[in-house]
Design an enzyme around this catalytic site. Structure first.
Site, PDB file in Angstrom:
ATOM      1  CD  GLU A 169      37.270  -2.613 -37.015  1.00  0.00           C
ATOM      2  OE1 GLU A 169      36.309  -2.522 -36.625  1.00  0.00           O
ATOM      3  OE2 GLU A 169      38.047  -3.589 -36.127  1.00  0.00           O
ATOM      4  CB  CYS A 189      29.418  -7.197 -22.284  1.00  0.00           C
ATOM      5  SG  CYS A 189      28.250  -6.138 -21.701  1.00  0.00           S
ATOM      6  CB  CYS A 238      27.479  -9.950 -14.873  1.00  0.00           C
ATOM      7  SG  CYS A 238      26.481  -9.148 -16.111  1.00  0.00           S
ATOM      8  CB  CYS A 272      31.906  -8.808 -16.398  1.00  0.00           C
ATOM      9  SG  CYS A 272      32.426  -7.271 -17.096  1.00  0.00           S
ATOM     10  CB  CYS A 292      28.943  -3.013 -14.608  1.00  0.00           C
ATOM     11  SG  CYS A 292      27.560  -3.197 -15.820  1.00  0.00           S
TER      12      CYS A 292
HETATM   13  S1  SF4 Z   1      29.152  -6.643 -15.465  1.00  0.00           S
HETATM   14 FE1  SF4 Z   1      28.245  -5.059 -16.888  1.00  0.00          FE
HETATM   15  S2  SF4 Z   1      29.921  -4.768 -18.422  1.00  0.00           S
HETATM   16 FE2  SF4 Z   1      30.243  -6.910 -17.558  1.00  0.00          FE
HETATM   17  S3  SF4 Z   1      29.261  -8.281 -18.576  1.00  0.00           S
HETATM   18 FE3  SF4 Z   1      27.747  -7.548 -17.100  1.00  0.00          FE
HETATM   19  S4  SF4 Z   1      26.611  -6.111 -17.989  1.00  0.00           S
HETATM   20 FE4  SF4 Z   1      28.398  -6.291 -19.315  1.00  0.00          FE
END
Ligand code: SF4
Length: 359
Positions: free
Chosen positions: A41, A196, A203, A206, A212
């Site tokens: 980290e 992201c 997206c 995602c 989102c």
């Molecule tokens: S949907 Fe939202 S959380 Fe997912 S990659 Fe796109 S901006 Fe990021």
């Protein structure tokens, strides 16, 4: 009730995605211990994963446990950190290792408040150690997590601002589940690192897309807010690169705090006019010739430093080893190539040595 539902839904979808797509091969994900999570980290702060991997592996080979790190000299720790930058991280790592050995019998405390009292461990690092290595429910908020949460909830503002950070911490805490907290922590970091991403979020792949808010606005890259730009001031310094007849270089250890604290560097003067006097006072030698090499710019987070290297050759044997000593530790001296490679060096010093083929 709505909040609880949202929390379950967010964590569940993320964990479902992680079970299929999460990263599992990073070196710090193998043989997980608080020590390995902590070191990774700290190294990952302001540094890319690909850069960190070889440093982490080398560090673990040399210091497989917190006790071995605590027993090392600061010079050796800084030497292994050479090239990673932000050297206060290495100095704090060393101090914290000693605190853990002396104050906590070599065991990391299982309490985030206590972890946060250790040098270099902030709330997010404490959360990562507690959640990943101990299974304790504790939120984290590193750069990846800030980006995911800021986009998912359209949180305006730069995360460096207290009000924005406060909102993000609230959301980080809200979404952190009671169960599978280690996987969740890894999952949200992975989502930020792989889907992201800063400039090209994917997206379509995602798992958070349906909820989102930034995606709904067709504006993911507007979040999080950018750091206000300011023009960095420019400072200048002259580095004296003194070389003797045996091809050794004169290096000085910098004071423990401040820029490049504790690292070995070339003596720094304000101008060429001071070189002869410095040479007399420090090396008790005259300078025949001064060669000015092409200047080099090094940029810190808060200023640019324009470095003018001045190479001088001194007819003096390396028998005169040290100009000054503090607590029996040499603070300056002639160093061979082998000795130099065992020291912690600032990045521009390494660059100068390479560019000028000094060692
Ligand atoms: S949907 Fe939202 S959380 Fe997912 S990659 Fe796109 S901006 Fe990021």
């Amino acid at each position: 009730m709505a909040i609880l539902k949202e929390q379950a839904s967010f964590a569940d979808r993320l964990l479902g995605w992680f079970d299929v797509w999460g990263r599992r091969d990073l070196p710090w994900q193998k043989g997980i211990t608080p020590y390995r999570v902590w070191v990774s980290e700290i190294m990952l702060q302001q540094t890319q994963v690909a850069t960190v991997i070889p440093y982490f592996e080398h560090f673990m080979q040399r210091f497989p446990s917190v006790a071995e790190l605590a027993g090392a000299s600061e010079d050796e720790v800084l030497n292994l950190w050479t090239g990673l930058g932000y050297y206060s991280r290495a100095r704090n790592l060393h101090k914290t290792a000693r605190r853990i050995v002396h104050d906590f019998a070599g065991e990391f405390p299982r309490d985030t408040a206590l972890l946060e009292t250790l040098p270099g461990i902030g709330r997010s690092t404490a959360g990562a150690i507690a959640s990943i290595a101990m299974g304790i429910r504790a939120p984290i908020l590193d750069g990846n997590v800030k980006r995911v949460l800021a986009r998912h909830h359209c949180v305006d503002g730069w995360p460096g601002k207290t009000a924005t950070a406060k909102k993000l911490w609230f959301l980080a805490d809200l979404h952190t589940p009671e169960i599978r907290v280690a996987d969740y922590t890894q999952a949200i970091m992975d989502l930020g690192a792989t889907l992201c991403t800063r400039s090209r979020p994917d997206c379509d792949r995602c798992p958070m897309q349906t909820s989102c808010e930034a995606y709904a606005l067709n504006s993911p890259t507007s979040f999080p807010g950018k750091k206000p730009k300011k023009v960095l001031p420019v400072k200048s310094a002259l580095f004296v690169i003194a070389r003797n007849a045996e091809n050794a270089l004169w290096l000085e250890k910098r004071p423990p705090s401040g820029i490049w604290g504790g690292l070995w560097s070339f003596p720094e003067l304000q101008s060429e006019d001071q070189i002869a006097e410095w040479c007399q006072r420090t090396l008790n030698a005259d300078v025949d010739c001064i060669e000015l090499a092409p200047p080099l710019r090094h940029t810190f987070s808060h200023f640019h430093l324009d470095i003018q290297p001045a190479i001088i050759t001194v007819c003096q044997s390396s028998q005169r080893q040290h100009a000054t000593q503090v607590n029996d530790a040499p603070q300056a001296g002639w160093m061979s190539k082998t000795a130099i490679t065992q020291k912690g060096l600032p990045a521009p010093v390494v660059r100068l040595m390479n560019v000028l083929a000094l060692v």
